[in-house]
Design a protein around this motif. Structure first.
Motif, PDB file in Angstrom:
ATOM      1  N   UNK A  36      -9.316   6.691  -8.991  1.00  8.86           N
ATOM      2  CA  UNK A  36      -8.623   5.438  -9.288  1.00  8.86           C
ATOM      3  C   UNK A  36      -8.850   4.414  -8.182  1.00  8.86           C
ATOM      4  N   UNK A  37      -8.914   4.906  -6.946  1.00  7.13           N
ATOM      5  CA  UNK A  37      -9.147   4.005  -5.814  1.00  7.13           C
ATOM      6  C   UNK A  37     -10.478   3.283  -5.945  1.00  7.13           C
ATOM      7  N   UNK A  38     -11.481   3.981  -6.417  1.00 11.49           N
ATOM      8  CA  UNK A  38     -12.817   3.375  -6.529  1.00 11.49           C
ATOM      9  C   UNK A  38     -12.973   2.534  -7.786  1.00 11.49           C
ATOM     10  N   UNK A  39     -12.187   2.819  -8.817  1.00  4.75           N
ATOM     11  CA  UNK A  39     -12.359   2.124 -10.091  1.00  4.75           C
ATOM     12  C   UNK A  39     -11.535   0.844 -10.207  1.00  4.75           C
ATOM     13  N   UNK A  44      -6.751  -5.811  -8.650  1.00  2.00           N
ATOM     14  CA  UNK A  44      -5.672  -4.824  -8.590  1.00  2.00           C
ATOM     15  C   UNK A  44      -5.685  -4.141  -7.218  1.00  2.00           C
ATOM     16  N   UNK A  45      -5.870  -4.936  -6.176  1.00  2.00           N
ATOM     17  CA  UNK A  45      -6.005  -4.382  -4.831  1.00  2.00           C
ATOM     18  C   UNK A  45      -4.746  -3.633  -4.395  1.00  2.00           C
ATOM     19  N   UNK A  46      -3.576  -4.119  -4.808  1.00  2.00           N
ATOM     20  CA  UNK A  46      -2.342  -3.435  -4.421  1.00  2.00           C
ATOM     21  C   UNK A  46      -2.258  -2.055  -5.068  1.00  2.00           C
ATOM     22  N   UNK A  47      -2.643  -1.982  -6.339  1.00  2.00           N
ATOM     23  CA  UNK A  47      -2.644  -0.683  -7.012  1.00  2.00           C
ATOM     24  C   UNK A  47      -3.661   0.248  -6.377  1.00  2.00           C
ATOM     25  N   UNK A  48      -4.814  -0.305  -5.996  1.00  2.00           N
ATOM     26  CA  UNK A  48      -5.848   0.517  -5.362  1.00  2.00           C
ATOM     27  C   UNK A  48      -5.352   1.068  -4.032  1.00  2.00           C
ATOM     28  N   UNK A  49      -4.662   0.236  -3.262  1.00  2.00           N
ATOM     29  CA  UNK A  49      -4.128   0.686  -1.981  1.00  2.00           C
ATOM     30  C   UNK A  49      -3.079   1.781  -2.178  1.00  2.00           C
ATOM     31  N   UNK A  50      -2.245   1.617  -3.200  1.00  2.00           N
ATOM     32  CA  UNK A  50      -1.240   2.644  -3.484  1.00  2.00           C
ATOM     33  C   UNK A  50      -1.895   3.942  -3.936  1.00  2.00           C
ATOM     34  N   UNK A  51      -2.925   3.833  -4.768  1.00  2.00           N
ATOM     35  CA  UNK A  51      -3.641   5.028  -5.218  1.00  2.00           C
ATOM     36  C   UNK A  51      -4.287   5.733  -4.035  1.00  2.00           C
ATOM     37  N   UNK A  52      -4.800   4.949  -3.085  1.00  2.00           N
ATOM     38  CA  UNK A  52      -5.427   5.550  -1.897  1.00  2.00           C
ATOM     39  C   UNK A  52      -4.398   6.317  -1.070  1.00  2.00           C
TER      40      UNK A  52
END
Length: 220
Positions: A36-39, A44-52
């Motif tokens: 999810x972090x890579x996709x 959706x940078x905030x969601x990516x950071x949370x997924x990371x």
């Protein structure tokens, strides 16, 4: 008859987000989070950071379960139960599995469309009143009894209408209509501004909305 794997994946996109943590007994729970972090896009940078962050957490949990055997049970529990729940919004965003809310689009002939059309007509009629009151009189703007055929969207001239007409056309109480007529006499027989109607007739907030929406003032 068994379904082809590709067809099943198309019907249930991103299902591996749910199955991977469960089938691996929590050992690979971090994998979907890293994916999810890579996709997730920059939008959706905030969601990516949370997924990371979640990916790191489940990686640490996995490492703890491998290094400290007594923690293996917690690793499995967290991976099999908690991870699929946390992955649900990422699966929906990436694979589009979330059902979209039905868009509200009124039919062309619906009630909302009719109200919007009437408001447009009122705005045009008010412009005529402001630019050329003489033409407004000939068109019968604000005077429903004239029957000239011009559609003013339901405006009512508060400088000429009697209490009964005000009550009937604007669908307001007779008391409100009487207050408007009394106030009109007190200011000399004609209002200049809708604010005068509202102030001198002591209109409530709800009554004010009606007047501002449907009232118009033609010079006497």
């Amino acid at each position: 008859m068994s379904q082809h794997p590709t067809q099943a994946a198309q019907r249930r996109p991103g299902l591996w987000y749910v199955l991977t943590p469960i089938l691996s007994i929590g050992l690979l729970a971090c994998a979907p989070f890293w994916h999810a972090t890579t996709r997730l896009s920059r939008a959706h940078s905030r969601d990516a950071a949370k997924a990371r962050r979640l990916a790191i957490v489940f990686t640490v949990i996995l490492a703890g379960g491998l290094i400290i055997p007594p923690a293996a049970g917690f690793t499995a529990l967290a991976g099999m139960i908690i991870a699929p729940i946390l992955l649900s919004p990422y699966r929906a965003r990436i694979y589009g599995t979330q059902r979209p809310m039905p868009a509200f689009s009124p039919e062309p002939g619906g009630a909302l469309a009719a109200v919007q059309q009437a408001r447009t007509l009122r705005a045009e009629a008010r412009r005529i009143v402001q630019d050329d009151p003489a033409i407004a009189r000939e068109l019968g703007i604000g005077r429903p009894g004239r029957g000239t055929g011009y559609d003013d969207g339901g405006l009512l001239d508060l400088n000429s209408a009697d209490a009964q007409t005000i009550s009937r056309v604007l669908d307001v109480s007779s008391d409100m209509a009487e207050r408007i007529v009394t106030a009109r006499r007190e200011v000399g027989g004609a209002f200049r501004l809708l604010d005068e109607v509202i102030t001198y007739a002591s209109l409530t907030e709800g009554e004010e909305l009606v007047i501002r929406e449907r009232g118009v003032l033609l010079p006497c």
